[in-house]
Design a protein around this motif. Structure first.
Motif, mmCIF file in Angstrom:
data_model
loop_
_atom_site.group_PDB
_atom_site.id
_atom_site.type_symbol
_atom_site.label_atom_id
_atom_site.label_comp_id
_atom_site.label_asym_id
_atom_site.label_seq_id
_atom_site.Cartn_x
_atom_site.Cartn_y
_atom_site.Cartn_z
ATOM 1 N N PHE A 138 0.815 -1.216 0.000
ATOM 2 C CA PHE A 138 0.000 0.000 0.000
ATOM 3 C C PHE A 138 0.848 1.264 0.000
ATOM 4 O O PHE A 138 0.334 2.362 -0.073
ATOM 5 C CB PHE A 138 -0.964 0.009 1.189
ATOM 6 N N ALA B 277 -2.091 -9.415 -1.495
ATOM 7 C CA ALA B 277 -3.219 -10.043 -0.800
ATOM 8 C C ALA B 277 -3.494 -11.435 -1.370
ATOM 9 O O ALA B 277 -3.741 -12.382 -0.634
ATOM 10 C CB ALA B 277 -4.462 -9.161 -0.917
ATOM 11 N N ARG C 127 -4.111 -7.614 5.078
ATOM 12 C CA ARG C 127 -4.056 -6.686 6.202
ATOM 13 C C ARG C 127 -5.424 -6.057 6.469
ATOM 14 O O ARG C 127 -6.300 -6.052 5.615
ATOM 15 C CB ARG C 127 -3.025 -5.600 5.909
ATOM 16 N N PHE D 244 -7.074 -2.336 8.427
ATOM 17 C CA PHE D 244 -6.657 -0.949 8.539
ATOM 18 C C PHE D 244 -6.937 -0.388 9.927
ATOM 19 O O PHE D 244 -7.936 -0.739 10.560
ATOM 20 C CB PHE D 244 -7.377 -0.096 7.497
ATOM 21 N N ALA E 190 -11.439 -9.930 6.164
ATOM 22 C CA ALA E 190 -10.070 -10.280 5.761
ATOM 23 C C ALA E 190 -9.881 -11.794 5.791
ATOM 24 O O ALA E 190 -9.179 -12.359 4.954
ATOM 25 C CB ALA E 190 -9.063 -9.590 6.678
ATOM 26 N N ALA F 117 -10.677 -13.834 2.756
ATOM 27 C CA ALA F 117 -9.708 -13.847 1.655
ATOM 28 C C ALA F 117 -8.662 -14.948 1.810
ATOM 29 O O ALA F 117 -7.669 -14.952 1.089
ATOM 30 C CB ALA F 117 -9.037 -12.472 1.545
ATOM 31 N N ASP G 291 -9.226 1.162 -1.358
ATOM 32 C CA ASP G 291 -8.129 0.474 -0.663
ATOM 33 C C ASP G 291 -8.609 -0.795 0.038
ATOM 34 O O ASP G 291 -7.895 -1.793 0.095
ATOM 35 C CB ASP G 291 -7.450 1.408 0.350
ATOM 36 N N ARG H 24 -8.704 -3.383 -2.613
ATOM 37 C CA ARG H 24 -7.341 -3.844 -2.912
ATOM 38 C C ARG H 24 -6.858 -4.824 -1.858
ATOM 39 O O ARG H 24 -6.241 -5.830 -2.165
ATOM 40 C CB ARG H 24 -6.363 -2.666 -2.912
ATOM 41 N N SER H 25 -7.148 -4.505 -0.603
ATOM 42 C CA SER H 25 -6.639 -5.348 0.479
ATOM 43 C C SER H 25 -7.259 -6.741 0.422
ATOM 44 O O SER H 25 -6.777 -7.653 1.085
ATOM 45 C CB SER H 25 -6.900 -4.695 1.837
ATOM 46 N N LEU H 26 -8.323 -6.891 -0.357
ATOM 47 C CA LEU H 26 -8.956 -8.206 -0.475
ATOM 48 C C LEU H 26 -8.571 -8.896 -1.781
ATOM 49 O O LEU H 26 -9.212 -9.856 -2.213
ATOM 50 C CB LEU H 26 -10.481 -8.056 -0.371
ATOM 51 N N GLY H 27 -7.531 -8.387 -2.432
ATOM 52 C CA GLY H 27 -6.979 -9.094 -3.579
ATOM 53 C C GLY H 27 -7.646 -8.805 -4.911
ATOM 54 O O GLY H 27 -7.502 -9.576 -5.854
#
Ligand code: ADP
Ligand code: MG
Lengths: 284, 329
Positions: free
Chosen positions: A70, A94, A100, A102, A182, A185, B191, B194-197
């Motif tokens: 990021f 990811a 991650r 936040f 999260a 995923a 974002d 994005r953080s989840l791919g």
């Protein structure tokens, strides 16, 4: 694997680990004149819970931003499972299994809680715009994803809220949702940035239990936390950052005795209640 | 005041050329803004790509309508790539600035004398797609008493609204799918996505392409209806009329842009004809406003109505109040 993964590990900054899943070398991030992160060497033990602590502004969030793609490094390298990750975009990081959350929650307000969860699942056929048009192509996968999401929502005590907008949740519930999302995923390593902040104390205990269960399921957890009771409770290993660098590593007990840590907290001490740092390890 | 004329022309405006063209343009903007949160201020450019692509293929190369329309859409896809590649990685405002400029550049290029052999310069292209009306299977007009349509108008309405319905169905299928979920999530916080791919930039590109192609379809329908195209039809306000239609009907709703477009042109026509009638009948003295000025004043009134709507019904007519309330967080 239990804490004895750390039996042979020296409690000093940059010490090698038995099974390193994530390592960084010479990692630097500057914002203008400020050096937010400057880490010589750090290894994260696989399948363990590592607590990342340090005063506000120590560079913990920036560190997470860097290793998850990021933010761009000013200098340095880092590897995940031996594979270099510099310059790899966040979404690819990811997908490789390094996920991650936040510090400032990013619940997707106008999506329902269950839609937030389903978004987290990877490899969805229906995320291709052409296949999306034909429901039979993704309908059964969607149902599987939904079942898994409901499962997690129950674990995180959010099941009753599943059809509410995420924006209607309390701050603590949003933290929980973000963490559960999260997990959808399928991470191998999960980096949690202050996961307990704002979470109802009644829920903290069960949340801690979930984090421990993640380790039992084979995950590696790295988390930033200010509450030292929480850190003591769940972390196998503690890494201390101050002014961008790693100033100490060790078990919770050894950290409490570390003069550099005490100085760092005393030097900046405001946000952190020193009383909760275990300065006397014998107490526990 | 001749109320039957006022009502007739208002109803007609709600279902004919502009309503169709701007419904399509607004459906496109709904994909961009309503579902993905992209600020495309150059929808007129995509409409021009569709219109001129089709027009040039027909008048210059003698193509038939079908392939020519496909060519117009291909041009709009290329335009989306061209605008999206440098900007979609950046913050939302960059896309807005680049698209508004690009649409204006396109208009000036097709208007310039330099390329007038191909584009027809400021006069535009004429004699486009005679085949459109030659193939009209409808052989008689329709008289509904209060409003009547010629067979040409009917044929355009059938095809035009057919295309609109098709685009609505496509939108409906897409936004309820996991693909649509990704777009809506990007609208909320890219974002997090994005953080989840998810490859956010690529999804934004897909959104830009699809919405731009809907806009191009609007331009194509405009061209077919008129059998001609003029550069100034794609001036900047065209984009904002489409945005107004979208906001009026409700962004992020499948029906929003379509109902919004019908209402927008209904309101414009109603105020226009009413003012002219009032002036003709001396209800409004000419020292205050004449017939020519009425053409401008209608937009002022329409703007006022829109402002009122935003104050009293922020979510638009079809929008979801609960969702809008979440913006306060
Ligand atoms: N985008 C940014 N621009 C400028 N300075 C930043 C930025 N992000 C972080 N910093 C600075 O970097 C330092 C580390 O911040 P951060 O990583 O948020 O610390 P922590 O998470 O440990 O509280 C702080 O001094 C902060 O002000
Ligand atoms: Mg932080």
């Amino acid at each position: 694997m239990t804490t004895d993964a750390f039996d042979q590990v020296e409690p000093r900054p940059g010490s090698p680990k038995r099974d390193t899943i994530l390592s960084v070398d010479g990692l630097v991030r500057r914002f203008g004149g400020i050096t937010a992160v400057d880490v010589d060497h750090l290894e994260i033990q696989a399948n363990a819970i590592t607590g990342l602590i340090g005063p506000n502004g120590a560079g913990k969030t920036t560190f997470f931003n860097l290793i998850t793609g990021f933010d761009e490094v000013t200098a340095g390298t880092f590897q995940f499972k031996g594979e270099p990750l510099e310059g790899v975009p966040a979404y690819k990081v990811a997908r490789k299994g390094l996920v991650r959350t936040f510090q400032l929650t990013k619940a997707l307000s106008k999506l329902s809680v269950i839609e937030n969860m389903k978004l987290g699942a990877v490899g969805q056929t229906g995320e291709n715009p052409f296949k999306a048009l034909v429901r039979p192509l993704w309908g059964s996968q969607e149902r599987e994803i939904e079942a898994r999401a409901d499962e997690l929502l129950k674990r995180f005590k959010l099941y009753e809220k599943r059809d509410d907008y995420a924006g209607e949740l309390s701050g603590g519930q949003r933290k929980l949702l973000e963490m559960a999302r999260a997990l959808m995923a399928d991470p191998e390593v999960i980096c949690l940035d202050e996961p307990m902040a704002g979470v109802n104390p009644a829920l903290t205990q069960s949340l801690l239990q979930h984090v421990k269960e993640l380790k039992d399921e084979g995950l590696t957890v790295v988390f930033v936390e200010h509450d030292m009771d929480v850190v003591r409770d769940i972390s196998d290993w503690v890494v201390v950052m101050a002014e961008g660098s790693i100033i100490a590593e060790g078990t919770h007990a050894s950290i409490g005795k570390n003069q550099a840590v005490i100085d760092a907290y005393l030097g900046t001490a405001h946000e952190i209640d020193l009383g909760t740092i275990e300065l006397d390890p014998e107490k526990h | 005041m001749n109320w039957s004329i006022i009502i007739e022309s208002t109803l007609e405006a709600m279902v004919t050329k502009n309503a169709v063209v701007f419904a399509l343009a607004a459906i496109g903007l709904n994909i961009h803004y309503g579902y993905t949160g992209l600020l495309n201020f150059g929808q007129a450019g995509f409409m021009a790509a569709g219109a001129y692509g089709t027009g040039i293929a027909i008048t210059q190369w003698g193509w038939t309508i079908g392939p020519a329309a496909v060519f117009g859409i291909v041009l709009s896809v290329l335009l989306a790539f061209f605008l999206g590649l440098p900007t979609l990685r950046l913050r939302a405002d960059y896309l807005a600035i680049v698209t508004i400029a690009a649409a204006e550049i396109i208009r000036r290029i097709v208007k310039s004398t330099q390329y007038s052999e191909v584009t027809g310069g400021s006069g535009g292209l004429n004699g486009i797609g005679r085949g459109f009306y030659d193939n009209n299977p409808i052989d008689s007009g329709l008289d509904l008493g209060i409003v009547s349509f010629s067979e040409r108008e009917l044929w355009f309405m059938v095809v035009g609204w057919g295309v609109v319905v098709l685009c609505m169905v496509l939108t409906y299928l897409l936004v309820r799918s996991p693909w649509g979920r990704v777009l809506k999530a990007i609208r909320e916080d890219e974002d997090a996505v994005r953080s989840l791919g998810k490859n956010v930039t690529w999804y934004k590109m897909q959104s830009l392409i699809l919405g731009g192609a809907f806009g191009a379809l609007g331009g194509i329908m405009l061209t077919l209806e008129q059998q001609s195209v003029q550069p100034d039809q794609f001036f900047t306000p065209t984009t904002f009329f489409a945005f107004t239609a979208l906001i009026l009907g409700g962004a992020g709703r499948v029906f929003g842009p379509v109902v919004g477009s019908m209402l927008f042109w209904g309101i414009i026509q109603f105020t226009d004809v009413s003012l002219r009638q009032a002036i003709a009948n001396d209800y409004i003295p000419t020292w205050l406003m004449d017939g020519v000025q009425a053409g401008q004043v209608r937009f002022i009134i329409a703007g006022g109505l829109l402002a009122a709507l935003m104050i009293f019904r922020q979510q638009g007519l079809f929008g979801n109040k609960r969702e809008v309330a979440l913006d306060d967080h």
